[in-house]
Write a protein that holds these residues in place. Structure first.
Motif, PDB file in Angstrom:
ATOM      1  N   ASP A  29      22.001  43.375  81.826  1.00 47.19           N
ATOM      2  CA  ASP A  29      22.040  43.424  83.289  1.00 47.19           C
ATOM      3  C   ASP A  29      23.451  43.604  83.857  1.00 47.19           C
ATOM      4  O   ASP A  29      23.628  44.298  84.860  1.00 47.19           O
ATOM      5  CB  ASP A  29      21.409  42.156  83.870  1.00 47.19           C
ATOM      6  CG  ASP A  29      19.911  42.056  83.571  1.00 47.19           C
ATOM      7  OD1 ASP A  29      19.313  43.097  83.233  1.00 47.19           O
ATOM      8  OD2 ASP A  29      19.359  40.941  83.654  1.00 47.19           O
TER       9      ASP A  29
ATOM     10  N   GLU B 212      19.659  39.651  77.614  1.00 43.91           N
ATOM     11  CA  GLU B 212      19.243  40.095  78.949  1.00 43.91           C
ATOM     12  C   GLU B 212      20.436  40.117  79.892  1.00 43.91           C
ATOM     13  O   GLU B 212      20.570  41.032  80.730  1.00 43.91           O
ATOM     14  CB  GLU B 212      18.146  39.172  79.491  1.00 43.91           C
ATOM     15  CG  GLU B 212      16.783  39.419  78.875  1.00 43.91           C
ATOM     16  CD  GLU B 212      15.711  38.502  79.439  1.00 43.91           C
ATOM     17  OE1 GLU B 212      14.561  38.936  79.527  1.00 43.91           O
ATOM     18  OE2 GLU B 212      16.048  37.344  79.774  1.00 43.91           O
ATOM     19  N   GLN B 213      21.312  39.139  79.759  1.00 40.14           N
ATOM     20  CA  GLN B 213      22.487  39.078  80.626  1.00 40.14           C
ATOM     21  C   GLN B 213      23.418  40.256  80.342  1.00 40.14           C
ATOM     22  O   GLN B 213      23.932  40.891  81.273  1.00 40.14           O
ATOM     23  CB  GLN B 213      23.225  37.759  80.419  1.00 40.14           C
ATOM     24  CG  GLN B 213      24.411  37.567  81.361  1.00 40.14           C
ATOM     25  CD  GLN B 213      25.049  36.199  81.211  1.00 40.14           C
ATOM     26  OE1 GLN B 213      24.973  35.582  80.158  1.00 40.14           O
ATOM     27  NE2 GLN B 213      25.687  35.724  82.259  1.00 40.14           N
TER      28      GLN B 213
END
Length: 377
Positions: free
Chosen positions: A290, A286-287
């Motif tokens: 993003d 997810e990081q």
């Protein structure tokens, strides 16, 4: 270290194949020649022994949930007789292996792993099933199954002609779907319309003790269509043209799916369906999603004759290193040197001029979209 032999080893030796050690297996690297085998797949059909690949059966009431936790794709959404390309990642998002998962029943999946990573994937699956408290088990059946692939424009007609029962299923089978068929001689076969060449094709999972019968049947039925036995060298040049990653080259613990241009296979369960629970590596991925990847996999095409190879530096006009080649070779189809390489995202725009240090001399190349070759071009 034990070296394994395929159930088809004697066939390869009898056919004059050059044998090499590959991930602990004695496998054919070539028969008649790399270019001839490559071109046979692009124009007619090639026959491959892939029995070194690992087959892991995951069964149980919670098999789907266990695989949802173990892989970055949502395996519970794979339909019966469907297949899904996915990856097993570590908690930091690094790739442990890329696999294909086949759904053979509602509570039965087959995970096909790379030969070098079979034990790691098996052990990780068992551990992740325990972590999640899932009612599921993992069985390694690699040595009970032989995997024979028929790839190329003539693959459908050849495979259908091998069937005692199920020829209509072969003709009707969609890409990344599978069916149980009966080959001539009463050989029960799990046939999948999958492959690693950029061409249409089928992968036939058969009992190991019937592998020689299947190989000979394919050679007999495919002879008039130009079927040729092919080795690992042709498989590598075919997958490179098709822009398909190879573990140990484009994929490793030091890369993640987004860097490899495969972020689309990571399912977070937001835009593509119902909410999804946790899976190993989710927070790290997810990081990356993003904030963006730190490097990007690109295609490179050269104008000269000298081809980049794995590990060669990608440079700018001043010979400053920008990245590294992960795979490279002369392209038999394009007639030019091609390569895949990791570079900073700002240099990933198609048309960007770069160089590759090929044994001390700079070879001019440019960034192009992947894949280099698409069936029907």
């Amino acid at each position: 270290m034990t070296t394994h032999t395929s159930p088809l080893h004697a066939e390869h030796v009898a056919d004059g194949a050059t044998m090499v050690d590959f991930a602990g297996w004695q496998m054919p690297v070539r028969y008649s020649g790399d270019i001839a085998e490559h071109e046979a797949v692009r124009t007619a059909a090639g026959l491959f022994d892939l029995s070194h690949m690992g087959e892991l059966m995951v069964r149980g009431t919670d098999a789907a949930a266990a695989l949802d936790y173990a892989f970055v794709g949502q395996m519970s959404r794979v339909p019966l007789w469907g297949a899904r390309y996915t990856m097993m990642c570590a908690s930091d998002g690094g790739v442990i292996d890329d696999v294909i998962v086949y759904r053979r029943d509602w509570d039965h999946f087959m995970v096909v792993a790379n030969a070098a990573n079979r034990a790691a994937v098996r052990d990780e699956l068992q551990g992740r099933i325990g972590e999640g408290g899932h009612d599921a088990s993992v069985e390694d059946v690699t040595h009970e199954i032989a995997l024979v692939a028929i790839q190329g424009p003539a693959a459908e007609s050849i495979t259908a002609s091998m069937c005692e029962l199920g020829a209509d299923d072969i003709h009707a089978l969609k890409y990344y779907k599978a069916a149980n068929v009966l080959l001539d001689g009463g050989i029960h076969t799990f046939a999948a319309r999958t492959g690693y060449t950029g061409e249409d094709g089928f992968e036939l999972f058969v009992p190991a003790d019937r592998a020689r019968d299947v190989w000979r049947l394919a050679m007999d039925r495919g002879d008039s269509a130009g079927l040729m036995p092919c080795g690992l060298a042709a498989r590598d040049s075919l997958r490179l043209e098709a822009g398909m990653p190879l573990y140990g080259h484009e994929l490793s613990h030091d890369t993640n799916p987004f860097e490899a241009g495969l972020g689309r296979i990571v399912s977070f369960g937001r835009d593509d369906g119902p909410p999804r629970g946790d899976f190993v590596g989710r927070a790290a991925l997810e990081q990356v999603r993003d904030i963006g990847a730190k490097k990007t996999l690109v295609g490179l095409v050269g104008e000269g004759r000298r081809s980049p190879r794995t590990g060669y530096p990608v440079t700018d006009a001043h010979d400053n290193q920008l990245g590294i080649v992960t795979s490279g070779a002369p392209s038999p189809t394009l007639g030019r040197p091609i390569a895949m390489a990791y570079v900073p995202p700002e240099l990933a725009e198609p048309g960007t001029a770069v160089g590759v240090d090929v044994r001390g001399r700079r070879e001019a190349m440019k960034v192009v979209p992947l894949p280099f070759y698409t069936r029907g071009d």
